[in-house]
Motif scaffolding. Structure first.
Motif, PDB file in Angstrom:
ATOM      1  N   ARG A 116     -40.339   7.445   3.530  1.00 17.63           N
ATOM      2  CA  ARG A 116     -39.297   8.027   4.383  1.00 17.63           C
ATOM      3  C   ARG A 116     -38.929   7.106   5.555  1.00 17.63           C
ATOM      4  O   ARG A 116     -38.130   7.482   6.401  1.00 17.63           O
ATOM      5  N   CYS A 117     -39.540   5.915   5.613  1.00 24.03           N
ATOM      6  CA  CYS A 117     -39.265   5.000   6.737  1.00 24.03           C
ATOM      7  C   CYS A 117     -37.869   4.386   6.578  1.00 24.03           C
ATOM      8  O   CYS A 117     -37.456   4.015   5.470  1.00 24.03           O
ATOM      9  N   ILE A 118     -37.196   4.240   7.692  1.00 22.93           N
ATOM     10  CA  ILE A 118     -35.831   3.685   7.678  1.00 22.93           C
ATOM     11  C   ILE A 118     -35.833   2.245   7.139  1.00 22.93           C
ATOM     12  O   ILE A 118     -34.825   1.777   6.600  1.00 22.93           O
ATOM     13  N   GLY A 163     -36.539  12.672  10.552  1.00 26.08           N
ATOM     14  CA  GLY A 163     -37.536  13.043   9.552  1.00 26.08           C
ATOM     15  C   GLY A 163     -38.704  13.758  10.205  1.00 26.08           C
ATOM     16  O   GLY A 163     -38.515  14.615  11.069  1.00 26.08           O
ATOM     17  N   ALA A 202     -34.976   6.102  12.154  1.00 28.56           N
ATOM     18  CA  ALA A 202     -33.521   5.898  12.131  1.00 28.56           C
ATOM     19  C   ALA A 202     -32.941   5.879  13.557  1.00 28.56           C
ATOM     20  O   ALA A 202     -32.056   5.079  13.866  1.00 28.56           O
ATOM     21  N   LYS A 215     -34.419   9.822   7.666  1.00 34.85           N
ATOM     22  CA  LYS A 215     -35.326   8.670   7.629  1.00 34.85           C
ATOM     23  C   LYS A 215     -36.043   8.495   8.966  1.00 34.85           C
ATOM     24  O   LYS A 215     -35.411   8.517  10.038  1.00 34.85           O
ATOM     25  N   CYS A 234     -41.287   3.808  12.143  1.00 36.23           N
ATOM     26  CA  CYS A 234     -41.719   5.188  11.869  1.00 36.23           C
ATOM     27  C   CYS A 234     -43.126   5.470  12.374  1.00 36.23           C
ATOM     28  O   CYS A 234     -43.604   6.590  12.288  1.00 36.23           O
ATOM     29  N   THR A 240     -36.994   1.216   4.545  1.00 31.85           N
ATOM     30  CA  THR A 240     -36.844   1.187   3.083  1.00 31.85           C
ATOM     31  C   THR A 240     -35.378   1.175   2.665  1.00 31.85           C
ATOM     32  O   THR A 240     -35.079   0.872   1.516  1.00 31.85           O
ATOM     33  N   THR A 241     -34.475   1.517   3.582  1.00 34.75           N
ATOM     34  CA  THR A 241     -33.064   1.609   3.189  1.00 34.75           C
ATOM     35  C   THR A 241     -32.101   0.805   4.057  1.00 34.75           C
ATOM     36  O   THR A 241     -31.035   0.422   3.579  1.00 34.75           O
TER      37      THR A 241
END
Lengths: 140, 307
Positions: free
Chosen positions: A105-107, B125, B107, B104, A133, A109-110
């Motif tokens: 869910r870590c940013i 998140g 973010a 996320k 994160c 990754t995207t």
């Protein structure tokens, strides 16, 4: 066991036994054409057992990685067959693009071209956390 | 450019100042009716939200400002693959301040590094949700008159609940606090959170599994939801899920001035019958959240030189 001495390069000595391969991979030595020797579980008066990495050639290395894996390791820089510099690398406070965050869910990754950044949050326990994160990095 | 991503971004003095400002807004709302005139808040909510989004929007309107928004990731360029960095750089051209929720984790930090206007994290998140903690703090101060000498019970999912970790971080900065951590074994506060918030500061705390056994000791009871998806097996969930349903019967053992809080939404962990009890503070908590968001918007816009 003997390994030829090197003319120009780096010898990373006094690596805690068992950490040599981790350091080899994190330094990216598995992707280099330079001659590299890894010695594991070598007898040491000071440590009992230790690992050693010898790199033949003038490679640009991220020294922070050495401090991250084992701040007690000794880095010997060899030039023209002589010891030019001997040093230890302290534990870095920041690691960039060395570790990958395991949190799906870590940013990181995207998000496009976002570097993987880890910060030292507890020097006593060698704890690093993702700068984005705050997920704890897996241990050495 | 100052942004607020997590509660540690605010000092104790700033937390107190924000609460002072919120109290002043409550007392003299007309004085703030034009405070943000001609200023725009952009609400970028990339996952569902009811309370937080409406709270931010109501806060900006009550300050005399305006709101522009993106209604979910599907309705924005994010659906076309746009990065957060590019999104907030664009929004910075239209608005004066951003409130952002994103699924996320991290973010909001990325947004704050790329925006040229302040960013408020409205939840990233399971990582952080600082304005919920601001709402919690003002609720405690309004209901109990301060923080010193309070015994605070945190109950439910203390392992994954981001609100609990942030609240512990904030409350542990006040003196003379005591905590009772009530949870199933499987959902205890993680050791690193206890270490940072409690052990390093020598703050007294106990860990319990039985709410009824300790409810009489508490000044604050902060309920959270025990979530089915957190359990590894259904048996454990079924065994534990009803342990922490707060009912009027359980409240009979509590102090007369107990303050019952919940970050909401609740599912079944507080019986609807409790809503009638004057000790139920969770809907007032929602109201206080709006005033704290007003105070935070004012603080950040002033620091940015926009006001």
């Amino acid at each position: 066991m003997t390994v030829d001495s090197i003319h120009n390069g780096i010898v990373i000595d006094h690596i805690a036994a068992g950490c040599g391969m981790k350091l080899y991979h994190l330094l990216g030595l598995d992707h280099t054409e330079a001659s590299v020797a890894i010695m594991m579980n070598v007898t040491s008066h000071r440590m009992g057992r230790k690992d050693i990495i010898k790199i033949d050639g003038d490679l640009p290395l991220n020294f922070d990685v050495i401090g991250y894996v084992d701040p007690d390791a000794t880095v010997n820089i060899i030039q023209d067959g002589r010891l030019k510099e001997k040093k230890r690398v302290p534990m870095p406070t920041r690691l960039e693009n060395v570790l990958r965050c395991k949190n799906p869910r870590c940013i990181s990754t995207t998000e496009q071209e976002l570097p993987q950044v880890f910060l030292l949050t507890d020097a006593g326990t060698k704890e690093y956390r993702c700068a984005w994160c705050e997920t704890r990095a897996a241990g050495i | 450019m100052r942004s607020i991503i997590d509660i540690p971004d605010l000092s104790l003095a700033e937390l107190d100042a924000l609460m002072d400002r919120a109290e002043d807004i409550i007392a003299r709302p007309d004085d703030y009716a034009d405070a943000c005139r001609r200023k725009k808040l952009a609400t970028l909510f990339f996952e569902p939200s009811t309370r937080t989004r409406l709270s931010f929007e109501a806060a900006m309107y009550e300050l005399g400002g305006q709101v522009i928004s993106v209604a979910g990731a599907d309705a924005s360029s994010v659906a076309k693959g746009e990065s957060i960095a590019d999104t907030v750089k664009t929004v910075s051209c239209y608005a004066d301040i951003i409130a952002m929720r994103h699924p996320k984790e991290g973010a909001a930090r990325v947004a704050s590094m790329n925006a040229s206007i302040p960013v408020i994290n409205a939840g990233d998140g399971g990582h952080a949700h600082p304005t919920q903690t601001l709402a919690d703090l003002l609720t405690i101060r309004r209901e109990k008159g301060g923080f010193s000498g309070l015994t605070v019970g945190l109950c439910g999912d203390l392992k994954f609940g981001r609100t609990v970790h942030s609240l512990l971080n904030a409350l542990s900065r006040y003196e003379n606090m005591r905590f009772v951590l009530i949870s199933p074994e499987e959902l205890k506060v993680p050791s690193y959170v206890k270490s940072e918030a409690l052990k390093k500061k020598n703050i007294p705390y106990t860990q319990e599994t039985d709410l009824e056994r300790v409810i009489g000791d508490l000044d604050i009871l902060y309920m959270t939801r025990v979530q089915r998806e957190r359990f590894f097996n259904e048996e454990d969930y079924l065994r534990l899920k009803d342990s922490y349903i707060l009912t009027p019967e359980k409240l009979k053992k509590a102090k007369k001035d107990l303050c019952v809080m919940h970050p909401l939404p609740r599912v079944n962990e507080i019986s609807v019958a409790v809503d009638q009890d004057p000790r139920a503070c969770y809907f007032r908590q929602v109201l206080y959240g709006k005033f704290m968001r007003e105070a935070l918007i004012l603080m950040l816009l002033k620091e940015a030189g926009t006001l």
